[in-house]
Design a protein around this motif. Sequence first.
Motif, PDB file in Angstrom:
ATOM      1  N   UNK A  96       0.838  -1.203   0.000  1.00 23.77           N
ATOM      2  CA  UNK A  96       0.000   0.000   0.000  1.00 23.77           C
ATOM      3  C   UNK A  96       0.872   1.252   0.000  1.00 23.77           C
ATOM      4  N   UNK A  97       1.872   1.270   0.867  1.00 26.46           N
ATOM      5  CA  UNK A  97       2.763   2.426   0.947  1.00 26.46           C
ATOM      6  C   UNK A  97       3.483   2.662  -0.377  1.00 26.46           C
ATOM      7  N   UNK A  98       3.907   1.575  -1.013  1.00 27.70           N
ATOM      8  CA  UNK A  98       4.609   1.702  -2.297  1.00 27.70           C
ATOM      9  C   UNK A  98       3.713   2.348  -3.350  1.00 27.70           C
ATOM     10  N   UNK A  99       2.470   1.941  -3.381  1.00 33.49           N
ATOM     11  CA  UNK A  99       1.555   2.495  -4.378  1.00 33.49           C
ATOM     12  C   UNK A  99       1.172   3.942  -4.045  1.00 33.49           C
ATOM     13  N   UNK A 100       1.044   4.243  -2.763  1.00 29.29           N
ATOM     14  CA  UNK A 100       0.742   5.627  -2.386  1.00 29.29           C
ATOM     15  C   UNK A 100       1.916   6.542  -2.741  1.00 29.29           C
ATOM     16  N   UNK A 101       3.132   6.046  -2.601  1.00 30.95           N
ATOM     17  CA  UNK A 101       4.306   6.822  -3.011  1.00 30.95           C
ATOM     18  C   UNK A 101       4.293   7.053  -4.518  1.00 30.95           C
TER      19      UNK A 101
END
Length: 283
Positions: free
Chosen positions: A232-237
């Motif tokens: 999730x964090x990777x995609x939000x970045x």
Amino acid sequence: MDEFAPRLSFFFVSRTTLLEEVAKFRAARRIWADVMKNTFGATNPKSMMLRFHTQTAGVQLTAQQPEVNLVRVAVQGLAAVLGGTQSLHTNSYDEAIALPTVKAATLALRTQQVLAYETDITATVDPFAGSYAVEALTDDVEQAARELMEQVEKRGGAVAAIEQGYQKSEIENSAYAVMKGIEDGSRTVVGVNRFRAAQEEIYEPLRVDPAIEADQSARLATLRADRDNTEVTRHLDAVKAAAQGTDNVLYPLKEALRARATVGEVCHALRAVWGIYHPADAF
């Protein structure tokens, strides 16, 4: 242009001024067809078709004598259908007070069903075609709309006009004129400044069970515990990176949602780059 324009659609409101509303929808179709063909060079007839959903005007509903809103919504819905809407939402009569009750929401649905099945207004594409009053109003609305479009262009386009507070100012001036008319009596609102009830009936609004909030909060906590938060964090970045440049943000946004990022988390990612819009005070 012709690759994506046929997929575009719009969202309009329908008020109780029935003839003017019909003229508004007809004028919008004229303008859209002209702009798509002569400004953007569209050649596909579907690119020049104005598709729109309509919602009845909640802003015209009153807390006083709320059942009168059933009449208002019926007229507003009638105007939308006569104006050629492809999709319709009818407001519940109690929306000026609280979230709709089941009874109110059902009556809103029944209003649409009466229009669809107990009248003949859906049997003709443009029932008012040739009407002097509506044709003249259509011309007037189109001219007024084009004048507003010119004002936006003079300010450098839609984004520049927003930054200058032009649209906000126009909305506020219109709202002020309407309210002034209600207060001085030149504009009648039944049950508000004329035809008041000697005593208002007691209305019991919808009461939302507080347990619903707790249940939703628990479901959200479970979602965040079960998903791959690193992913999730990777995609939000990736959403932030696209927002910082010129890439299409829809692709990383879709991937973030697929990874079960919440709408709020995606919005926070965009806010981190773009900030929060604060409209200019122009009134």
